[in-house]
Scaffold this active site. Sequence first.
Site, PDB file in Angstrom:
ATOM      1  N   LYS A   3      -1.690  21.490  -9.450  1.00  0.00           N
ATOM      2  CA  LYS A   3      -1.071  22.570 -10.233  1.00  0.00           C
ATOM      3  C   LYS A   3      -0.150  21.986 -11.307  1.00  0.00           C
ATOM      4  CE  LYS A   3      -1.237  26.123  -6.748  1.00  0.00           C
ATOM      5  NZ  LYS A   3      -0.622  26.392  -5.461  1.00  0.00           N
ATOM      6  N   GLU A  26       0.855  -1.188   0.000  1.00  0.00           N
ATOM      7  CA  GLU A  26       0.000   0.000   0.000  1.00  0.00           C
ATOM      8  C   GLU A  26       0.888   1.235   0.000  1.00  0.00           C
ATOM      9  OE1 GLU A  26      -3.535   2.640   1.947  1.00  0.00           O
ATOM     10  OE2 GLU A  26      -2.745   1.033   3.202  1.00  0.00           O
ATOM     11  N   ASP A  49      -1.858  12.093  -3.165  1.00  0.00           N
ATOM     12  CA  ASP A  49      -1.845  13.550  -3.343  1.00  0.00           C
ATOM     13  C   ASP A  49      -1.973  13.845  -4.836  1.00  0.00           C
ATOM     14  OD1 ASP A  49      -1.442  13.744  -0.632  1.00  0.00           O
ATOM     15  OD2 ASP A  49       0.737  13.822  -0.797  1.00  0.00           O
ATOM     16  N   ASP A 108     -10.519  10.732  -5.592  1.00  0.00           N
ATOM     17  CA  ASP A 108     -11.644  11.655  -5.749  1.00  0.00           C
ATOM     18  C   ASP A 108     -11.326  12.663  -6.859  1.00  0.00           C
ATOM     19  OD1 ASP A 108      -9.541  12.528  -3.845  1.00  0.00           O
ATOM     20  OD2 ASP A 108     -10.546  14.440  -4.218  1.00  0.00           O
ATOM     21  N   GLU A 141       5.153   5.112   3.246  1.00  0.00           N
ATOM     22  CA  GLU A 141       4.543   6.400   3.567  1.00  0.00           C
ATOM     23  C   GLU A 141       5.657   7.427   3.790  1.00  0.00           C
ATOM     24  OE1 GLU A 141       1.112   7.835   4.132  1.00  0.00           O
ATOM     25  OE2 GLU A 141       2.610   9.389   4.376  1.00  0.00           O
TER      26      GLU A 141
HETATM   27  C1  SAM Z   1      -4.303  12.197   0.786  1.00  0.00           C
HETATM   28  S1  SAM Z   1      -3.409  11.136   1.792  1.00  0.00           S
HETATM   29  C2  SAM Z   1      -4.325   9.612   1.710  1.00  0.00           C
HETATM   30  C3  SAM Z   1      -4.055   8.717   2.888  1.00  0.00           C
HETATM   31  C4  SAM Z   1      -4.806   7.367   2.894  1.00  0.00           C
HETATM   32  N1  SAM Z   1      -4.434   6.545   1.756  1.00  0.00           N
HETATM   33  C5  SAM Z   1      -6.286   7.570   2.927  1.00  0.00           C
HETATM   34  O1  SAM Z   1      -6.956   7.216   1.932  1.00  0.00           O
HETATM   35  O2  SAM Z   1      -6.794   8.080   3.957  1.00  0.00           O
HETATM   36  C6  SAM Z   1      -1.977  10.780   0.811  1.00  0.00           C
HETATM   37  C7  SAM Z   1      -0.873  10.078   1.604  1.00  0.00           C
HETATM   38  O3  SAM Z   1       0.183   9.716   0.736  1.00  0.00           O
HETATM   39  C8  SAM Z   1       1.430   9.988   1.359  1.00  0.00           C
HETATM   40  N2  SAM Z   1       2.413  10.123   0.273  1.00  0.00           N
HETATM   41  C9  SAM Z   1       2.565  11.163  -0.566  1.00  0.00           C
HETATM   42  N3  SAM Z   1       3.549  10.935  -1.452  1.00  0.00           N
HETATM   43  C10 SAM Z   1       4.041   9.686  -1.169  1.00  0.00           C
HETATM   44  C11 SAM Z   1       5.084   8.884  -1.731  1.00  0.00           C
HETATM   45  N4  SAM Z   1       5.786   9.310  -2.751  1.00  0.00           N
HETATM   46  N5  SAM Z   1       5.329   7.678  -1.183  1.00  0.00           N
HETATM   47  C12 SAM Z   1       4.611   7.251  -0.122  1.00  0.00           C
HETATM   48  N6  SAM Z   1       3.606   7.966   0.444  1.00  0.00           N
HETATM   49  C13 SAM Z   1       3.327   9.168  -0.065  1.00  0.00           C
HETATM   50  C14 SAM Z   1       1.146  11.240   2.170  1.00  0.00           C
HETATM   51  O4  SAM Z   1       2.052  11.423   3.229  1.00  0.00           O
HETATM   52  C15 SAM Z   1      -0.267  10.981   2.659  1.00  0.00           C
HETATM   53  O5  SAM Z   1      -0.282  10.302   3.903  1.00  0.00           O
END
Ligand code: SAM
Length: 313
Positions: free
Chosen positions: A106, A27, A102, A138, A52
């Site tokens: 932009k 994941e 994420d 989303d 993460e």
């Molecule tokens: C919008 S949150 C979604 C968290 C979770 N999957 C949920 O659905 O509640 C995006 C997560 O991805 C992590 N993240 C962003 N870029 C990442 C990367 N390159 N590798 C691992 N995790 C990453 C962020 O720290 C954040 O916790």
Amino acid sequence: MLIRLSAVDLPTPPDRLFGREGPLVLEVGFGDGRFLAMLARAHPEWNLLGVEVSAASVARARKRLLKERVAHARLYLGHARFVVRNLIPPKSLHRVYVNFPDPWPKKRHQHKRLLQAPFFRLLSTRLADGGALLFTTDHEEYFTFALEEAKRTGLYRVEVGPPPPEALKTKYALKWQEQQKPIFHAAFHKAGEDAGAYPPIERYTEMPHALLEGTLPEIERFAKQVHAFEGGHVIVLEAYRDLEGPGLIFLARVEEADLVQEVLVEARPSAKGVFVGLKGFGAPLVTRGVKEAVRWVTAWLEARGLRARQRSY
Ligand SMILES: C[S@@+](CC[C@H](N)C(=O)[O-])C[C@H]1O[C@@H](n2cnc3c(N)ncnc32)[C@H](O)[C@@H]1O
């Protein structure tokens, strides 16, 4: 449960990482870890690997998984691309989940998106035959973008459909559903494999160090320094006198492909002269960049009149 790079081989056979055989499931961006916990309950036979970039999220998820006595999960703090390229052996991933990544909406930030053609190509070499990436978001624009990027590689059969029920129960899934946002989902099934070679990052077993003659300078003020090298850069953030002895300590941030490490480089008087090397802290992976940090400190001292008698980096 936490993976320390200095303690594992790159790549590591999953059965060694988990102490048993089982389908390897990754994941990416697990946030508070509730999805990993749900997967562990639904599929106790799966070996779950989570990656993460947020240290606070890793700590939270770890607490949750320990509380729920999930034994077959491993967490890595860092970048998803690093794990896929370096830790996971070829053809070994059964499934990858990416829930609400994420979206970087932009234009100038789009290069930060995970799901783009180079990542899909790399992933095709790590997925087992029949393996798939499951993407839920989303963000319609990122969704369309990811579909097009995967199509561009010609390595996936894409299936758009409803998300797995668990993916609608993550923290972000609940937040967006509360706001009545539509949710998009696609499964990218491996249909081919990229021919490129994706070797893991080069690591070294010998500790980089140098021995110098001369007297360590006093440090009154130190301004941040950046040292670029092919493949990354070292940012020396601070230099100060060691509180425990007569040496100097340099805090450096080493940035390489999908890997950021903070290291302490010490310069301390010893019987043989001034020793420059890594101070025991954080157990970094000894990479080219870490060697460069030791090289930079050595050169900094040479510029202040010390003479190198021996160097190994
Ligand atoms: C919008 S949150 C979604 C968290 C979770 N999957 C949920 O659905 O509640 C995006 C997560 O991805 C992590 N993240 C962003 N870029 C990442 C990367 N390159 N590798 C691992 N995790 C990453 C962020 O720290 C954040 O916790």
